[in-house]
Every structure is written in structure tokens, then in C-alpha cells.
Motif scaffolding. Structure first.
Motif, PDB file in Angstrom:
ATOM      1  N   UNK A 151       0.765  -1.102   0.026  1.00  0.00           N
ATOM      2  CA  UNK A 151      -0.004  -0.031  -0.087  1.00  0.00           C
ATOM      3  C   UNK A 151       0.941   1.148   0.180  1.00  0.00           C
ATOM      4  N   UNK A 152       0.601   2.102  -0.748  1.00  0.00           N
ATOM      5  CA  UNK A 152       1.311   3.377  -0.920  1.00  0.00           C
ATOM      6  C   UNK A 152       0.502   4.633  -0.719  1.00  0.00           C
ATOM      7  N   UNK A 153       0.581   5.269   0.372  1.00  0.00           N
ATOM      8  CA  UNK A 153      -0.168   6.244   0.672  1.00  0.00           C
ATOM      9  C   UNK A 153       0.093   7.491   0.041  1.00  0.00           C
ATOM     10  N   UNK A 154      -0.708   8.120  -0.705  1.00  0.00           N
ATOM     11  CA  UNK A 154      -0.146   9.458  -1.416  1.00  0.00           C
ATOM     12  C   UNK A 154       0.158  10.700  -0.489  1.00  0.00           C
ATOM     13  N   UNK A 155      -0.921  10.498   0.470  1.00  0.00           N
ATOM     14  CA  UNK A 155      -0.902  11.782   1.720  1.00  0.00           C
ATOM     15  C   UNK A 155       0.801  11.664   2.103  1.00  0.00           C
ATOM     16  N   UNK A 156       1.337  10.704   2.170  1.00  0.00           N
ATOM     17  CA  UNK A 156       2.763  11.058   2.735  1.00  0.00           C
ATOM     18  C   UNK A 156       3.565  12.095   2.024  1.00  0.00           C
ATOM     19  N   UNK A 157       3.329  12.325   0.879  1.00  0.00           N
ATOM     20  CA  UNK A 157       4.182  13.241   0.047  1.00  0.00           C
ATOM     21  C   UNK A 157       3.836  14.504   0.629  1.00  0.00           C
ATOM     22  N   UNK A 158       2.611  14.853   1.209  1.00  0.00           N
ATOM     23  CA  UNK A 158       2.368  16.302   1.609  1.00  0.00           C
ATOM     24  C   UNK A 158       2.637  16.295   3.316  1.00  0.00           C
ATOM     25  N   UNK A 159       2.934  15.346   4.097  1.00  0.00           N
ATOM     26  CA  UNK A 159       2.801  15.433   5.401  1.00  0.00           C
ATOM     27  C   UNK A 159       3.913  16.086   5.859  1.00  0.00           C
ATOM     28  N   UNK A 160       5.197  16.128   5.547  1.00  0.00           N
ATOM     29  CA  UNK A 160       6.074  16.907   5.896  1.00  0.00           C
ATOM     30  C   UNK A 160       6.412  18.314   5.422  1.00  0.00           C
ATOM     31  N   UNK A 161       6.175  19.235   6.053  1.00  0.00           N
ATOM     32  CA  UNK A 161       6.177  20.650   5.142  1.00  0.00           C
ATOM     33  C   UNK A 161       7.673  21.031   4.675  1.00  0.00           C
ATOM     34  N   UNK A 162       7.678  21.397   3.649  1.00  0.00           N
ATOM     35  CA  UNK A 162       9.053  21.522   2.853  1.00  0.00           C
ATOM     36  C   UNK A 162       9.622  22.610   3.774  1.00  0.00           C
ATOM     37  N   UNK A 174       0.602   6.430  11.154  1.00  0.00           N
ATOM     38  CA  UNK A 174      -0.736   5.959  10.781  1.00  0.00           C
ATOM     39  C   UNK A 174      -0.918   5.405   9.270  1.00  0.00           C
ATOM     40  N   UNK A 175       0.029   6.170   8.440  1.00  0.00           N
ATOM     41  CA  UNK A 175       0.025   5.977   6.910  1.00  0.00           C
ATOM     42  C   UNK A 175       0.822   4.887   6.631  1.00  0.00           C
ATOM     43  N   UNK A 176       1.871   4.506   7.594  1.00  0.00           N
ATOM     44  CA  UNK A 176       2.635   3.363   7.154  1.00  0.00           C
ATOM     45  C   UNK A 176       2.260   1.955   7.911  1.00  0.00           C
ATOM     46  N   UNK A 177       1.776   1.941   9.181  1.00  0.00           N
ATOM     47  CA  UNK A 177       1.596   0.878   9.791  1.00  0.00           C
ATOM     48  C   UNK A 177       0.385   0.199   9.494  1.00  0.00           C
ATOM     49  N   UNK A 178       0.219  -1.121   9.932  1.00  0.00           N
ATOM     50  CA  UNK A 178      -1.332  -1.766   9.418  1.00  0.00           C
ATOM     51  C   UNK A 178      -2.129  -0.887   9.970  1.00  0.00           C
ATOM     52  N   UNK A 197       3.323  -8.049  11.947  1.00  0.00           N
ATOM     53  CA  UNK A 197       4.244  -8.430  12.717  1.00  0.00           C
ATOM     54  C   UNK A 197       4.476  -7.270  13.757  1.00  0.00           C
ATOM     55  N   UNK A 198       4.352  -7.531  15.109  1.00  0.00           N
ATOM     56  CA  UNK A 198       4.617  -6.273  16.050  1.00  0.00           C
ATOM     57  C   UNK A 198       5.928  -5.693  15.798  1.00  0.00           C
ATOM     58  N   UNK A 199       5.832  -4.465  15.932  1.00  0.00           N
ATOM     59  CA  UNK A 199       7.094  -3.574  16.015  1.00  0.00           C
ATOM     60  C   UNK A 199       6.766  -2.425  16.979  1.00  0.00           C
ATOM     61  N   UNK A 200       7.929  -1.783  17.526  1.00  0.00           N
ATOM     62  CA  UNK A 200       7.905  -0.578  18.323  1.00  0.00           C
ATOM     63  C   UNK A 200       8.412   0.517  17.414  1.00  0.00           C
ATOM     64  N   UNK A 201       7.520   1.617  17.346  1.00  0.00           N
ATOM     65  CA  UNK A 201       7.856   2.777  16.773  1.00  0.00           C
ATOM     66  C   UNK A 201       8.273   3.960  17.623  1.00  0.00           C
ATOM     67  N   UNK A 223       6.818   4.952  -0.470  1.00  0.00           N
ATOM     68  CA  UNK A 223       7.115   3.582  -0.364  1.00  0.00           C
ATOM     69  C   UNK A 223       7.428   3.168   0.796  1.00  0.00           C
ATOM     70  N   UNK A 224       7.151   3.908   1.681  1.00  0.00           N
ATOM     71  CA  UNK A 224       7.843   3.578   3.166  1.00  0.00           C
ATOM     72  C   UNK A 224       7.349   2.335   3.706  1.00  0.00           C
ATOM     73  N   UNK A 225       5.863   2.145   3.691  1.00  0.00           N
ATOM     74  CA  UNK A 225       5.454   0.862   4.149  1.00  0.00           C
ATOM     75  C   UNK A 225       6.112  -0.418   3.513  1.00  0.00           C
ATOM     76  N   UNK A 226       5.886  -0.527   2.245  1.00  0.00           N
ATOM     77  CA  UNK A 226       6.695  -1.651   1.618  1.00  0.00           C
ATOM     78  C   UNK A 226       8.243  -1.609   1.749  1.00  0.00           C
TER      79      UNK A 226
END
Lengths: 74, 551
Positions: free
Chosen positions: B299-310, B323-327, B352-356, B520-523
């Protein structure tokens, strides 16, 4: 209606005051923007309310925990 | 010859006052000839005297305080009908010829199933002498912890009142040899998950026990934690404090970070512990619980492109990135109201469990101060103990600076993160979202210091020792002051260094493995986890007994 202190959680300099007395704000809406650590950090409303008083001016230095505005809770 | 029947009878016929209803001895001595059915009936009667049905008034008083009874809590915590109690028939040992009315001696122990997996549970019963621990109750608690150690099972303590039973504690013959299960808790720590729910008064001993738990949840309004309650404080120092102000959930969870989560009811507290356990194996040697995942791995979330202000001066909410990256729906934030400048959350990637661990630019510009360092260090320690890979989302302008930071001992407390990262053996992956400045970058698993298993940068990354403007002002002050046009010289220097600070430069110097499209962060993370060994070898460490934490 009770008066609620709006406190800054960080020390910094007032960069821009975005809310005016009389403005109705929702929780977390920015009251003002501080500049700290080379970032613009919003000081948000702690709860829904109407701005009663702004206690600081542009460029003022703000200490951590300082009350910068008063809200009237609604 | 001993038959099962006579064996059973001889066991219950032992003259053990207090073992069953002391007022009705089962056997009058030699010659007594009760049928097994009669003995069983009497045992059931003794058992029933400790149940909620026989103690309606006590249960009603609990309910009036907004609390469930200890038995109701266990029933609500475990899978339906799964509780197997150990020691229901325990009664306090008689002291000075008197046996207090203390069913189960004030602590209910046994095991339940949670999502089908066995979990050892103990619950102090506030309605029995304030939940205080007597000798027999102490033995039960110790045995429950030992059982968790021996069988590699999570241990959950539901606390409501407790501490030393003062009737026994004000006697040196008793107290000088005080034997609490602290040592067993330390033995258990890191072997199996330990959870504590504070569901009533918890000042002093119970708080110290909870401090040895990995995860502590408090119920707002009914629970307290702290080293001493208001009455003791008033007597000792004259300070007059309300218990809520001194040790209520809003103080201990959000202000001091003693506990991980505040909830509004007993039922929510129990649900929170069930949810917490769903991310953990039963013990440090068991495999991680992998859940079925219907969220596509690619899953590629297009919103990730806009999340960090330039504009690097602008803040944003890093939880949206998580939230956009994890299950979907898998993020369980710990200490959400404490040290909000960093987010620590359990989550899943492809089940798979992870700690973020993520810097939160919305608060304190995402800097790490002492509370944030302690929050992160404890989280790394818990994740590493149980094999949860660590995922870092990095956007840090540095450690917090100034006199409050120094007063809080930040130089030591920040080193605790470095210490935990240095000893961790789980996979650790870093995504540099934006700023990666200085020592804070290293503490966020940036660079090659701790052998990150994957380190990738977003196109917005800027990695350097400190902010360029700040560095120029400090290091080139004389140069700027001596210039004919100081402003122009400063701008020239800033431009010169800015051209060297870019994600591409970081990749050219092999400080990061690659620069990725934020979508592509999630994949990318899921693929990296799939090829990473669950533990790295600690064989390169010298033959010491243990390392020494900076705090």
C-alpha cells in the motif's frame, strides 16, 4: 464560565499572534506561534473557548510554562 | 494402603487452622468418619464464603466507589470462563489466637487465557483489609510470580490497595525479616511481559511493584500511585495535598510518566492490558505473535508526500505518518500524554509487531528532553526484551537545551537511550523524515553508530551536526564580524553549507542506504523486516556480567 490559562510548554519568542480577543477557538486551535529551536511552534487552546485576553506581544520572550493568554471556557 | 479416597481425606483432615473455614473443622480427629461427599460439601461451603455472592455488601461498596470487585476484574480480563484459581481456600494465619476475616487472604491468584494464551494473574481485593498483604497472601503472590517464571507466562497484577498489612507490619519480629516478592519480580523482568493495572489506592509498596512492570495503566478518579500518600506526607513534611493532585492518574501518567496510560474505567484498563499483550510473545524466547493482516503490504499512501512541510520551520503531526505506514488500526500509543515531543507506539507491519519511536515536531519542536529520553529508553528496553523490531521516524533538531534541560540531568538521561540502543539485539530501522541534527540524530538510531539494519531518507531529509544557521553563527562569528558586509557574509556562508546538506549528499557518503519516495515507506520497511534476522548476535561483547546504565 471559567477563565482558563493558556500556557506555553516551551520557551521561545513570539513570532505571530493568530487569535484575537473575542475569537472562538476549538481545543488545540493555535492562539499564537512561537519561534523556538528554529521552529514555529503553535501554542494551542487547552480547551474550547473564547479568547478573553492576549497577555504578550510580538517578539516577546516567553518562558516555559508562562501564561500567554486567557480563554473563557465554553 | 492409601486409596485416592483416604488420601484425599487425610489431606483435608490435617489440623491446619485457617486452611478452610476455621470455624467448622472438617474432622473432629480420630474416629471421625465423614463421607467424602460431606467433606466436599464443607469445602465448597468454605470456598463460597470467599466468593462475591457471599460478600454482597463488600461488592456493593466496591461498585459504589466506581470499581469492580477483584473477582469481577479477573473475569472481565480473561477469556470467558478461563480463570483457574490457585488458593481460593486460603485464609490468613491466626495471630495471637485470632484469625481475621480475610477470604483468600486478600489476594486472588491463578491463571486466565487472553486471546487463548495463558497469563498468570493476581488481584488484590480491596474489600479484604484494604487489599493489604498478609503472610499467606504474600506466599500466594510470590507463587504466582514464580509460576510465571517457571512456565514463561506473562504476569498481570490488578492492584487495588495493598501494601503491608499494618497489623503485622508494626511488629519487628515480623517486619525485620520482611520478605516481599521484589526479587522474583526482578527475575521475571525481561523474561515475560509484566503488566500492572492500578485500580485503587496504590501509594508506596504497590507503586514500587508497578514500577517493575513493563506496562502500567491507571484508572482516572479511582487510582493513585506514588511513594507515599497524603496522610503520610502531611505527617512527615506538613505538605497538605489532595490524593488526586499528589498521585492521581493525571499527575502520574501525563505529568510524571510513572504509568503508561490513563483510562476511565476498570473495564477499559483490563482491555488496555489485553491489547498490550497482543503485541508480545509469552516470553523472551517465544516467537512474536503475528496477526493476520488485510492491509496490503504494498500500500502506497499518496498523503505521505504532503505530510512533512518543505519549510523546516513548520511543525506537523508525526502520528499521521505513523498511521499511513503501519497496518491500519494497529497503532497503540504508550504514554500519549507524557513527553509528547516523542511518540512511542506499538504497531504492526504486515501483522508483525514492532515498536515505533518518532520525534513529534508539534511539541517542543521534536527535541528530546529528559522525560522524552526516559520514555524512549524504557520503550527500547521493553521492545528489545521481547524481540519487537524498532522503527524510528526521525525529525529531530537536537536535544533540548538550556538551564531546565541541565537541571533535569539531560546529559545523563539522554545517554540512557544510547545505552539501550547499544545493548539492543533486535532489528532497528530508521527513516529520516526531515531533520537529523547532532547527538539527537544518533540517539534516534541515525547514522551507522548502532548498526541500523536499514536507514533510509525521505527527500526532505537534512542531516548534519546542527542547524546550519546556528552553526554559522557560532563557528564563524569572528569571520562574519570582520566582514565588510556581515549580513552578506553570513548569507554566503549559510548558502555554502546548505549546498552540502542534502539527502543526496547523505546517500553519497553512504550515511543512508537509500533515499526513498515517502509513499514507498510501508513496503520498504516490510521488506526490510522480512529479510532481517530476529536477533543479532551479542558474541562480540567482552565476558562481563552486565553493563552499567547511566541512570
Amino acid at each position: 464560565m471559567s477563565a482558563i490559562d493558556v500556557k506555553s510548554e516551551i520557551s521561545g519568542r513570539v513570532f505571530e499572534i493568530v487569535a484575537r480577543p473575542g475569537d472562538r477557538l476549538a481545543e488545540d486551535d493555535p492562539v499564537m506561534i512561537l519561534e523556538a529551536m528554529k521552529m514555529e511552534i503553535a501554542v494551542g487552546a487547552p480547551c474550547n473557548g473564547v479568547v478573553k485576553q492576549i497577555l504578550v506581544g510580538n517578539e516577546d520572550s516567553i518562558a516555559e510554562g508562562q501564561v500567554v493568554a486567557i480563554l473563557e471556557a465554553v | 494402603m492409601e486409596t485416592p479416597e483416604t488420601a484425599g481425606r487425610s489431606r483435608v483432615a490435617q489440623p491446619r487452622p485457617g486452611a478452610v473455614d476455621a470455624g467448622a473443622p472438617l474432622a473432629a480427629g480420630p474416629g471421625a468418619d465423614l463421607a467424602v461427599a460431606d467433606i466436599l460439601a464443607r469445602i465448597e461451603q468454605a470456598r463460597a464464603t470467599g466468593g462475591d455472592e457471599a460478600r454482597r455488601q463488600a461488592v456493593v461498596r466496591q461498585h459504589a466507589l466506581g470499581k469492580l470487585s477483584a473477582r469481577e476484574r479477573i473475569a472481565a480480563f480473561g477469556d470467558p470462563g478461563s480463570f483457574r484459581e490457585a488458593g481460593a481456600l486460603v485464609r490468613p494465619l491466626p495471630e495471637h489466637g485470632e484469625t481475621p476475616d480475610a477470604p483468600a487472604d486478600g489476594v486472588i491468584t491463578g491463571d486466565v487465557r487472553v486471546d487463548g494464551r495463558p497469563v498468570v494473574v493476581s488481584a488484590t481485593d480491596f474489600s479484604v483489609m484494604g487489599g493489604s498483604s498478609g503472610k499467606a497472601g504474600g506466599l500466594k503472590s510470590a507463587r504466582a510470580i514464580q509460576y510465571a517464571i517457571d512456565h514463561g507466562l506473562p504476569y498481570v497484577s490488578l492492584m487495588d490497595g495493598g501494601g503491608h498489612r499494618i497489623q503485622e507490619g508494626l511488629d519487628s519480629r515480623h517486619f525485620a525479616g520482611v520478605s516481599t516478592p521484589f526479587k522474583k519480580m526482578v527475575d521475571l523482568s525481561g523474561w515475560t511481559p509484566i503488566c500492572a493495572a492500578m485500580m485503587g489506592p496504590g501509594f508506596a509498596g504497590p507503586s514500587n511493584f508497578a514500577a517493575l512492570a513493563d506496562f502500567v495503566v491507571m484508572v482516572r478518579g479511582t487510582s493513585t500511585m506514588g511513594i507515599a500518600g497524603p496522610a503520610l506526607v502531611k505527617a512527615a513534611t506538613g505538605e497538605d495535598l489532595d490524593k488526586e493532585e499528589l498521585g492521581g492518574a493525571s499527575a502520574q501518567v501525563d505529568r510524571y510518566g510513572i504509568a503508561d496510560l490513563a483510562v476511565d474505567s476498570d473495564v477499559e484498563a483490563l482491555a488496555a492490558i489485553r491489547r498490550y499483550l497482543s503485541y508480545f510473545p509469552s516470553n523472551a524466547r517465544a516467537p512474536l505473535p503475528v496477526h493476520p493482516c488485510d492491509d496490503p503490504v504494498d500500500r502506497r499512501d499518496a498523503a505521505l508526500l504532503e505530510m512533512v512541510p518543505p519549510n523546516s520551520r513548520r511543525a506537523y503531526d508525526v502520528r499521521k505518518v505513523m498511521e499511513a505506514v503501519a497496518d491500519r488500526g494497529s497503532i497503540f500509543e504508550l504514554k500519549p500524554g507524557y513527553a509528547r515531543n516523542v511518540v512511542t507506539a506499538l504497531a504492526r507491519l504486515d501483522g508483525r509487531p514492532v515498536g515505533i519511536i518518532a520525534n513529534q515536531p508539534k511539541h517542543f519542536a521534536g527535541t528530546l528532553d529528559s522525560p522524552a529520553c526516559e520514555k524512549v529508553a524504557h520503550f527500547i528496553s521493553v521492545c528489545d526484551a521481547f524481540g519487537l523490531p524498532l522503527v524510528f521516524f526521525v525529525d529531530i533538531p537536537g536535544f533540548h537545551v538550556g538551564s531546565p534541560a541541565e537541571r533535569s540531568g539531560l546529559a545523563l538521561r539522554s545517554a540512557r537511550i544510547i545505552y539501550e540502543l547499544g545493548r539492543a539485539t533486535v532489528p532497528r530501522l530508521s527513516v529520516i523524515l526531515r531533520k537529523g541534527y547532532g547527538l539527537g540524530f544518533i540517539a534516534m538510531n541515525g547514522g551507522r553508530t548502532f548498526g541500523a539494519d536499514l536507514t533510509v531518507a525521505w527527500p526532505t531529509a537534512e542531516i548534519c551536526a546542527m542547524s546550519i544557521e546556528g552553526a554559522v553563527d557560532v563557528a564563524f562569528r569572528k569571520d562574519i564580524d570582520a566582514a565588510e558586509n556581515p549580513g552578506a557574509r553570513r548569507a554566503e556562508l549559510i548558502g555554502k553549507f546548505r549546498s552540502r546538506v542534502s539527502p543526496l549528499a547523505a546517500a553519497e557518503g553512504f550515511g543512508v542506504d537509500d533515499i526513498i519516495d515517502p509513499r514507498d515507506t510501508r513496503p520498504v520497511l516490510i521488506e526490510a523486516l522480512a529479510r532481517t534476522a530476529p536477533r543479532r548476535s551479542a558474541s562480540s561483547a567482552p565476558p562481563k556480567f552486565h553493563d552499567i546504565s547511566p541512570i
